[in-house]
Design a protein around this motif. Structure first.
Motif, short mmCIF file in Angstrom:
data_model
loop_
_atom_site.label_atom_id
_atom_site.label_comp_id
_atom_site.label_asym_id
_atom_site.label_seq_id
_atom_site.Cartn_x
_atom_site.Cartn_y
_atom_site.Cartn_z
N LEU A 1 70.95 -55.15 -61.87
CA LEU A 1 72.34 -55.03 -61.45
C LEU A 1 72.57 -53.60 -61.00
CD1 LEU A 1 75.14 -56.33 -61.19
CD2 LEU A 1 75.60 -55.61 -63.55
N VAL A 2 72.88 -53.43 -59.70
CA VAL A 2 73.07 -52.12 -59.10
C VAL A 2 74.55 -51.77 -59.07
CG1 VAL A 2 72.86 -50.78 -56.97
CG2 VAL A 2 70.99 -52.28 -57.69
N MET A 3 74.88 -50.55 -59.52
CA MET A 3 76.24 -50.04 -59.41
C MET A 3 76.18 -48.67 -58.75
SD MET A 3 79.19 -49.39 -62.28
CE MET A 3 80.80 -48.78 -61.81
N VAL A 4 76.83 -48.52 -57.61
CA VAL A 4 76.83 -47.25 -56.88
C VAL A 4 77.87 -46.32 -57.50
CG1 VAL A 4 77.30 -46.15 -54.66
CG2 VAL A 4 75.99 -48.27 -54.75
N LEU A 5 77.45 -45.09 -57.81
CA LEU A 5 78.34 -44.09 -58.38
C LEU A 5 78.84 -43.11 -57.33
CD1 LEU A 5 76.37 -43.18 -61.65
CD2 LEU A 5 78.12 -44.94 -61.33
N GLN A 6 78.05 -42.92 -56.28
CA GLN A 6 78.42 -41.95 -55.25
C GLN A 6 77.79 -42.37 -53.92
OE1 GLN A 6 77.41 -37.83 -56.20
NE2 GLN A 6 77.02 -37.39 -54.06
N GLY A 7 78.54 -42.24 -52.84
CA GLY A 7 78.01 -42.53 -51.52
C GLY A 7 78.02 -44.01 -51.18
N GLU A 8 77.19 -44.38 -50.22
CA GLU A 8 77.06 -45.78 -49.85
C GLU A 8 75.59 -46.11 -49.66
OE1 GLU A 8 77.98 -45.85 -45.11
OE2 GLU A 8 79.72 -45.59 -46.43
N VAL A 9 75.19 -47.26 -50.20
CA VAL A 9 73.79 -47.62 -50.28
C VAL A 9 73.59 -49.05 -49.78
CG1 VAL A 9 71.80 -47.90 -51.83
CG2 VAL A 9 73.49 -46.11 -52.30
N LEU A 10 72.68 -49.21 -48.83
CA LEU A 10 72.29 -50.55 -48.40
C LEU A 10 71.29 -51.09 -49.41
CD1 LEU A 10 72.24 -52.86 -46.29
CD2 LEU A 10 70.35 -51.63 -45.18
N VAL A 11 71.67 -52.18 -50.09
CA VAL A 11 70.81 -52.81 -51.08
C VAL A 11 70.41 -54.18 -50.55
CG1 VAL A 11 70.56 -53.52 -53.48
CG2 VAL A 11 72.11 -51.65 -52.90
N GLY A 12 69.14 -54.50 -50.63
CA GLY A 12 68.71 -55.80 -50.12
C GLY A 12 67.51 -56.34 -50.89
N PHE A 13 67.36 -57.65 -50.88
CA PHE A 13 66.17 -58.29 -51.47
C PHE A 13 65.74 -59.45 -50.60
CE2 PHE A 13 69.66 -60.66 -53.50
CZ PHE A 13 69.23 -61.99 -53.38
N THR A 14 64.46 -59.81 -50.73
CA THR A 14 63.91 -60.94 -49.98
C THR A 14 63.48 -62.03 -50.95
OG1 THR A 14 61.73 -59.88 -49.95
CG2 THR A 14 63.14 -59.55 -48.04
N THR A 15 63.63 -63.28 -50.51
CA THR A 15 63.26 -64.43 -51.33
C THR A 15 61.85 -64.89 -50.98
OG1 THR A 15 64.04 -66.10 -49.77
CG2 THR A 15 65.68 -65.14 -51.28
N GLY A 16 61.37 -65.90 -51.72
CA GLY A 16 60.07 -66.48 -51.43
C GLY A 16 60.02 -67.16 -50.08
N GLN B 1 66.63 -49.97 -51.70
CA GLN B 1 67.93 -49.28 -51.58
C GLN B 1 67.78 -48.15 -50.58
OE1 GLN B 1 66.58 -49.48 -54.91
NE2 GLN B 1 67.81 -51.15 -55.73
N LEU B 2 68.70 -48.10 -49.60
CA LEU B 2 68.65 -47.11 -48.54
C LEU B 2 70.01 -46.41 -48.44
CD1 LEU B 2 67.31 -45.85 -45.93
CD2 LEU B 2 68.33 -47.78 -44.68
N ASN B 3 69.99 -45.09 -48.48
CA ASN B 3 71.23 -44.32 -48.34
C ASN B 3 71.67 -44.37 -46.88
OD1 ASN B 3 73.32 -42.51 -48.32
ND2 ASN B 3 72.18 -40.81 -49.21
N THR B 4 72.79 -45.02 -46.63
CA THR B 4 73.31 -45.13 -45.25
C THR B 4 74.50 -44.21 -45.01
OG1 THR B 4 74.68 -47.01 -45.94
CG2 THR B 4 72.53 -47.51 -44.97
N GLY B 5 74.85 -43.39 -46.00
CA GLY B 5 76.00 -42.49 -45.86
C GLY B 5 75.59 -41.13 -45.31
N ALA B 6 76.59 -40.27 -45.13
CA ALA B 6 76.34 -38.94 -44.57
C ALA B 6 75.85 -37.95 -45.62
CB ALA B 6 77.61 -38.41 -43.92
N GLY B 7 76.17 -38.20 -46.90
CA GLY B 7 75.79 -37.27 -47.96
C GLY B 7 74.84 -37.90 -48.96
N ASP B 8 74.66 -37.21 -50.09
CA ASP B 8 73.81 -37.75 -51.15
C ASP B 8 74.43 -39.01 -51.73
OD1 ASP B 8 72.11 -35.61 -50.82
OD2 ASP B 8 73.01 -34.42 -52.44
N ALA B 9 73.59 -39.86 -52.28
CA ALA B 9 74.05 -41.07 -52.95
C ALA B 9 73.40 -41.17 -54.31
CB ALA B 9 73.72 -42.31 -52.11
N VAL B 10 74.13 -41.79 -55.24
CA VAL B 10 73.62 -42.01 -56.60
C VAL B 10 74.02 -43.42 -57.02
CG1 VAL B 10 73.62 -41.22 -59.00
CG2 VAL B 10 73.98 -39.57 -57.14
N PHE B 11 73.07 -44.14 -57.61
CA PHE B 11 73.42 -45.42 -58.21
C PHE B 11 72.64 -45.60 -59.50
CE2 PHE B 11 69.73 -46.56 -55.58
CZ PHE B 11 68.99 -47.41 -56.42
#
Length: 220
Positions: A119-134, A159-169
């Protein structure tokens, strides 16, 4: 008679299903606390308990993810884990947490956790989160501050940082030791090295290309 046999077979299948389901999560604790004794041998799985008389308040406290970790690496990412290995009070509780710091453009490369959902919770910035299935279907979403995204157990995700600054999750797991398998490292940074024929056939390429990729992982 046939009906009785079918009923017996169904009971066996039910027991097998229950056993498999139980194997997919950490065992239920049988006592209030079992702080890991990190100096004890691990006989089968998990850690032995410290004697109750030796348990102290600090065993249930950790600063493991309090500080940001350096992102000065090729991925621009760093994970700081609070699993039972660094937080003995988690032993037998079936939970753990990881902090991930991402520089601008930083990537937490595709990986999986064989023993836990995430379970991902972003604390700062914006993060592209993705997963692939079978079925090779990609599910992804840009997650922002205080938003959540869940990754099912065992599936490849990133998880990929897509924002302009640092990100934390933070990533929360339903296991005290979720494990991590990163395909790039599992293919190109093993010891001993993965057979060249396996790599060339897997990636449908030649030895020169494989050696070029392997050279980038030599320092990991």
């Amino acid at each position: 008679m046939a009906s009785a046999a079918r009923s017996a077979a169904l009971r066996v299948l039910l027991l097998v299903a229950v056993a498999i389901a139980g194997a997919l999560s950490d065992p239920t604790p049988l006592q209030d606390t079992c702080v890991a004794d990190m100096r004890a041998a691990t006989p089968v799985d998990g850690f032995a308990c410290k004697p109750q008389s030796a348990v102290v308040d600090e065993d249930f406290f950790s600063r493991a993810i309090a500080s940001a970790a350096s992102t000065a690496n090729p991925f621009g990412a760093n994970s700081t884990r609070a699993t039972v290995a660094t937080f003995p009070g988690l032993n037998t509780l079936g939970v753990s947490i990881t902090r991930v710091d991402l520089a601008p453009g930083g990537l937490n490369p595709p990986h999986s956790h064989p023993r836990a959902s995430e379970l991902v919770m972003v604390l700062q910035g914006e993060v592209l989160v993705g997963f692939t299935t079978g079925a090779n279907r990609l599910f992804s979403k840009v997650v922002r501050e205080n938003e959540l995204f869940v990754v099912p157990r065992g599936l490849q995700h990133f998880q990929l940082n897509t924002g302009a600054g640092d990100a934390v999750f933070v990533a929360m797991f339903d296991s005290q030791s979720p494990g991590v398998v990163t395909p790039t490292f599992a293919m190109f940074s093993t010891k001993p090295a993965m057979p060249m024929e396996v790599l060339t056939k897997t990636f449908l390429t030649g030895e020169d290309q494989v050696n070029a990729i392997m050279s980038k992982f030599a320092g990991f």
